[in-house]
Every structure is written in C-alpha cells, then in structure tokens.
Design an enzyme around this catalytic site. Structure first.
Site, mmCIF file in Angstrom:
data_model
loop_
_atom_site.group_PDB
_atom_site.id
_atom_site.type_symbol
_atom_site.label_atom_id
_atom_site.label_comp_id
_atom_site.label_asym_id
_atom_site.label_seq_id
_atom_site.Cartn_x
_atom_site.Cartn_y
_atom_site.Cartn_z
ATOM 1 N N PHE A 224 9.610 -25.027 6.578
ATOM 2 C CA PHE A 224 9.982 -24.894 4.586
ATOM 3 C C PHE A 224 9.653 -26.317 4.478
ATOM 4 O O PHE A 224 10.781 -27.094 5.181
ATOM 5 C CB PHE A 224 11.140 -23.949 4.461
ATOM 6 C CG PHE A 224 12.173 -23.306 5.808
ATOM 7 C CD1 PHE A 224 13.171 -25.133 5.158
ATOM 8 C CD2 PHE A 224 12.145 -22.755 6.792
ATOM 9 C CE1 PHE A 224 14.108 -24.318 5.847
ATOM 10 C CE2 PHE A 224 13.268 -23.442 7.561
ATOM 11 C CZ PHE A 224 14.170 -24.610 7.195
ATOM 12 N N GLY A 398 19.249 -20.882 9.503
ATOM 13 C CA GLY A 398 18.621 -19.378 9.549
ATOM 14 C C GLY A 398 17.302 -19.405 8.031
ATOM 15 O O GLY A 398 16.089 -20.142 8.686
ATOM 16 N N MET A 400 15.738 -18.346 4.561
ATOM 17 C CA MET A 400 15.465 -18.582 3.197
ATOM 18 C C MET A 400 16.493 -18.795 2.234
ATOM 19 O O MET A 400 17.225 -18.668 1.896
ATOM 20 C CB MET A 400 14.180 -19.089 2.372
ATOM 21 C CG MET A 400 13.526 -17.695 2.557
ATOM 22 S SD MET A 400 12.230 -17.377 1.880
ATOM 23 C CE MET A 400 11.992 -15.938 1.487
ATOM 24 N N SER A 404 22.116 -22.651 7.731
ATOM 25 C CA SER A 404 22.031 -23.064 8.910
ATOM 26 C C SER A 404 23.285 -23.954 8.526
ATOM 27 O O SER A 404 24.247 -23.452 8.301
ATOM 28 C CB SER A 404 21.019 -23.852 7.758
ATOM 29 O OG SER A 404 19.142 -23.218 7.115
ATOM 30 N N HIS A 423 17.589 -22.569 17.992
ATOM 31 C CA HIS A 423 16.695 -23.306 17.788
ATOM 32 C C HIS A 423 17.173 -21.958 15.982
ATOM 33 O O HIS A 423 16.122 -22.670 14.662
ATOM 34 C CB HIS A 423 14.729 -24.159 18.611
ATOM 35 C CG HIS A 423 13.775 -22.593 17.495
ATOM 36 N ND1 HIS A 423 14.114 -21.113 18.012
ATOM 37 C CD2 HIS A 423 12.625 -22.666 17.120
ATOM 38 C CE1 HIS A 423 13.309 -20.668 17.204
ATOM 39 N NE2 HIS A 423 12.541 -21.597 16.873
ATOM 40 N N LYS A 499 8.473 -23.148 0.437
ATOM 41 C CA LYS A 499 7.484 -22.039 1.737
ATOM 42 C C LYS A 499 6.000 -22.755 1.608
ATOM 43 O O LYS A 499 5.793 -22.492 0.307
ATOM 44 C CB LYS A 499 8.073 -21.008 1.440
ATOM 45 C CG LYS A 499 9.063 -20.477 1.874
ATOM 46 C CD LYS A 499 10.082 -19.950 2.972
ATOM 47 C CE LYS A 499 9.661 -19.624 3.985
ATOM 48 N NZ LYS A 499 10.453 -20.294 5.612
#
Length: 500
Positions: A224, A398, A400, A404, A423, A499
């Site tokens: 992404f 994380g 979508m 994150s 990760h 995406k």
C-alpha cells in the site's frame, strides 16, 4: 488454553497438528518459552513475545508449530523467536527471527520468504492536516494514476537490460544517478539501499524477465501507499530528530521486490530441496528447505537474494519519486519546498550476516528476519550519522483503517531478538475468510466513518485487507515497547490509502 502454576499447557492435536507441546514456561507476562516436546530435545528453545490474548490467536494456526520445526535446523542459535505479530507462513512463521551459525549453519529461502525485501519507508512533509484535507481526493487520485498498482502492474519507466543490471548491482545509487532520488534518500536506507555482492549471474532468466517491467510498481496483497497524519508524539526528542510533529502529514510506502524476488525464492526453494540429500539434512517440514550457508548453493542464493534486495529498495525509491511529483502537481510547490524527505527505509524479509552475542561469545550469524524489522540501538555502526545517538527508526504499519507506528530500536533488542522487532499487525483472518465475512461496501463504510479515502484496483483488494483481518497493531507495539526492544516515538493514522 489454560494457565496452571505459571505453565501453559495445550494440545496442538486440537488444532489438527501432529504432536502435543508440553511445558511452555511463562517467563513473564510477555515472554513464553518452549524448551521440549515430543520427548526430543530441540537444538534451541522457542521464544514467544506476546501477551495471553496474542498468544491465543497464534494458536489458531501453525505459527508455534512452525517455529518449533525451525528450532531443529542445523546451526540454529540461542532462540527461535516469534514476535507479537507472528502468524503462519511458508515453512517459517511470518513475524519470526532465526539466526544460524555462519560457519556451521544453514541459509533458507523460506526463512526470508517470497517477497524478498518487502519493506516500509516513511516520508515527511511540511504539510499539516488542514492543508491536505481539502485536497485528499485529488492527491489520492493523482497518486493512483501515477503509481502502477496490482498484480502484474508494469512500471512507467521502460528499463533496458543494461539498466536493470545496474539496478541489481548498485541499488538506490542507480536511482540517484538517474534523477529519481538524492543522496539523503540513499543515506536513510538500511544498508544505504545497496547490498554488495549482488550478482545477476545467479538470477534466472525467468526472474529477470519478471522484474524487468516492474520497477516502480506497488504490487498487490497487503502492499500500500498511505497518506497519514501524526496523531500522537511519545518521544519528543526522537521525533524532533526525525522532524515529526503533531498533525503533520507523512507518507508510508509498503512494497517489495515484485516478481523478481518471488521467482528467486521459488527457484532457490527447488534448488535447496534437491540439495537436502547431498548435505544429509533432515527436516521436520519440507517447506524449511535449506542448504549450508557456506555451500555453493548457499552462496548462489545469497547473491540472488541480494539482487532482489537492491531491486526492492529501488522499487520503493521510484514510488517515492512519483509520490513527490504528485504532491508537486497538486500543491504547486517543489519537493524541496514541501520538504518531502525520507526519514528511513526498513526491510522485512531478509537474511544477513551479523555479529551477535551468544553464550557470552560474539558470533557471526546468518540472521533470518521473515516479517520482522531490524531494530538496532544507538551507537550501532550501520546507522546513519543522524540516528547514531538515538537508535534506528522502526516502522510498524497497521491495516488501512488503523494506526501505524514509528519506534526506536533499543539495546534490549540485541539481547532478546537479534536486533529485531515486529513488522506489522499480523493477520488473524486469511484472505479467503475475509472475502467470506465482509463486503466492499462494509469496509468502505468503516473507512469513510474514519475520514479515510481509498482507491484500489479491485474490490478484493479492499475486502482482503479489511482492518478486521488483522490483530490490534497498538497491542503489538505495546509488547515491543514494554520489552524495550523498540520503543514508541509517534503514532500515525491514515487519511488516504492506495491498495494494489
């Protein structure tokens, strides 16, 4: 699963596995250790870094079983590690780390994975949410048109064979020399975006042909590009070094080596499987096919794998170039005016020779990180000068629709996980299960409720990556932070998503 006197006892036959694990020591609330099973002594214990809830989710697939199988490989050292995002993979669990003695141990293509150097890079800007919100649809649509996405997507740059040779040989330096990046981009990549000794002679014609048209493309699956804002700062000093502040706009890019890396993994899994008898290697699972690290086959795989590493770093750099151009067009400013600098670029699927302490000795090890991020602490020689006093930036994306994270590598990573941390969030639903349980409209409604605009090549690209298919990334990061493997710097939340 039940907890009795600081022991976890569970029967993997319940999960349709081949044997029972007994006596899993609960060392503390976040460290579990398996040291024997099936009346055989493993070469090393398995260490699981998780809380009880995360551990229970790992029991829903073959994650732990796979890690136990890895613990039998020749030359494996200290622990086989499952990080909190761990889940079932091909042979090795994703979210796993295993280090083999460089002289006596093995190297395994399955321990790196099919998407060699799948990784994440973070760009900063000097824009803030108020600047971007009114233009979010324009910028996401512009990025979607600029960056090829999805299965089989092809680059906007038509490489000649000689150019791909240079990409494989020099990595990100090729993009800088050809006007697609700058020296700071190169400095802020793991390994400066170039593994030495990558060798085209060990890449098959099929792998070469698959990679030739794909440089600068996003790919499919969980790859992404996200436009995000800084939601919360946890480490003011580290954030200042990285030039991050609250409500600032950042761009997170997640992709790998595309068809080139996938084919290299396929090629060398076959070669490794065929070589098992030659080297007298017996495996618990044929998916763990491996060869001695210093064998001809091992050296060949390493040189081909390094070629895929260099390709992947260039791939992310090319996407960075198109991202900057899209921002320039929408905001009518140059990338330097927008201060679109690369904070750092980390790799997830990789095997490298590193020195680590084992039994009070410094050993040369082949560290396999499969779905794991390097998290080196301050003073590490391999870090860029600007990060030597604070430690390596680490990015944990994380799903979508969730956060994150930006973290900072800490010394405990060297003690607990061969300088590694998680990760990502880690899947809890397969793609098939996601498609059976959710619809595109449901996922889009959820994203819209959070103010997130998304573009995807296919409906499945949205459904399969529903946030409900993943663990809670905040809980994953809590484990890393509380173990002092990699600690919190900033939490980022998405505004727009592309995406594959």
């Amino acid at each position: 699963m039940k907890i009795i006197e600081n022991k976890l006892t569970y029967d993997l036959n319940y999960l349709h596995q081949n044997y029972t694990i007994m006596y899993t020591n609960k060392i503390n609330d976040m460290i579990f250790e398996i040291n024997q099973h099936d009346n055989h002594k493993m070469v090393t214990p398995v260490r699981i870094y998780a809380n009880n809830i995360i551990l229970e989710k790992m029991l829903s697939d073959r994650t732990i079983n796979q890690a136990i199988n890895v613990s039998y490989l020749p030359g494996v050292q200290k622990y086989v590690i499952i990080l909190p995002d761990g889940h079932e993979g091909y042979g090795f669990p994703v979210g796993g780390v295993a280090a083999m003695d460089a002289k006596e141990g093995v190297i395994s293509p399955g321990g790196v994975g099919y998407d060699i150097n799948c990784g994440v890079r973070l760009l900063r800007t000097n824009l803030f949410e108020k600047d971007l919100r009114p233009k979010i649809k324009n910028i996401i649509n512009g990025l979607f048109e600029s960056i090829p996405t999805g299965i089989g997507s092809k680059s906007k740059v038509k490489l000649q064979n000689s150019q791909l040779d240079d990409v494989i040989s020099t990595g990100v330096k090729w993009t800088v020399d050809n006007g697609y990046g700058n020296n700071n981009d190169m400095k802020n990549c793991e390994e400066n975006g170039n593994m030495k000794n990558a060798d085209l002679n060990f890449v098959s014609d099929k792998a070469y042909k698959r990679g030739l048209p794909q440089l600068g493309s996003l790919g499919s699956g969980n790859h992404f590009l996200e436009i995000q804002k800084v939601d919360t700062i946890y480490d003011e000093y580290a954030a200042k070094i990285m030039r991050l502040e609250k409500n600032q706009i950042t761009v997170l890019i997640h992709c790998g080596s595309r068809g080139l890396g996938h084919q290299i993994c396929s090629d060398y899994l076959k070669i490794s499987t065929q070589a098992l008898t030659k080297y007298g290697i017996t495996l618990k699972d044929r998916e763990l096919a491996c060869v001695p690290n210093n064998s001809d086959e091992g050296e060949s795989y390493r040189k081909a794998m390094f070629a895929a590493l260099n390709f992947a770093w260039c791939n992310r750099q090319m996407i960075t170039y198109w991202t900057r151009k899209s921002f320039e067009k929408i905001f009518k400013q140059s990338e330097s005016d927008l201060e679109m600098g690369l904070i750092y670029d980390v790799s997830h699927n990789i095997a490298k020779i590193e020195n680590h302490q084992v039994d009070n000795q410094l050993k040369s090890l082949v560290v396999h990180r499969k779905g794991a991020t390097r998290a080196f602490p301050a003073k590490s020689e391999s870090l860029p000068e600007k990060y030597k006093n604070i430690g390596q930036p680490v990015f944990i994306p994380g799903s979508m629709g969730t956060a994150s994270w930006v973290l900072l590598g800490k010394p405990n990573s060297m003690n607990l996980s061969f300088g590694s941390t998680a990760h990502g969030a880690g899947r809890i639903l397969s793609r098939n299960m996601a498609r059976r349980n959710y619809t595109k409209s449901e996922v889009q409604k959820f994203l819209n409720s959070k103010g997130i605009f998304i573009r995807s090549m296919t409906s499945n690209g949205i459904i399969e990556e529903t946030p409900y298919a993943y663990k809670d990334v905040d809980k994953i990061v809590d484990v890393s932070h509380n173990l002092n493997i990699a600690t919190k710097v900033a939490r980022l939340v998405p505004i727009g998503v592309i995406k594959g």
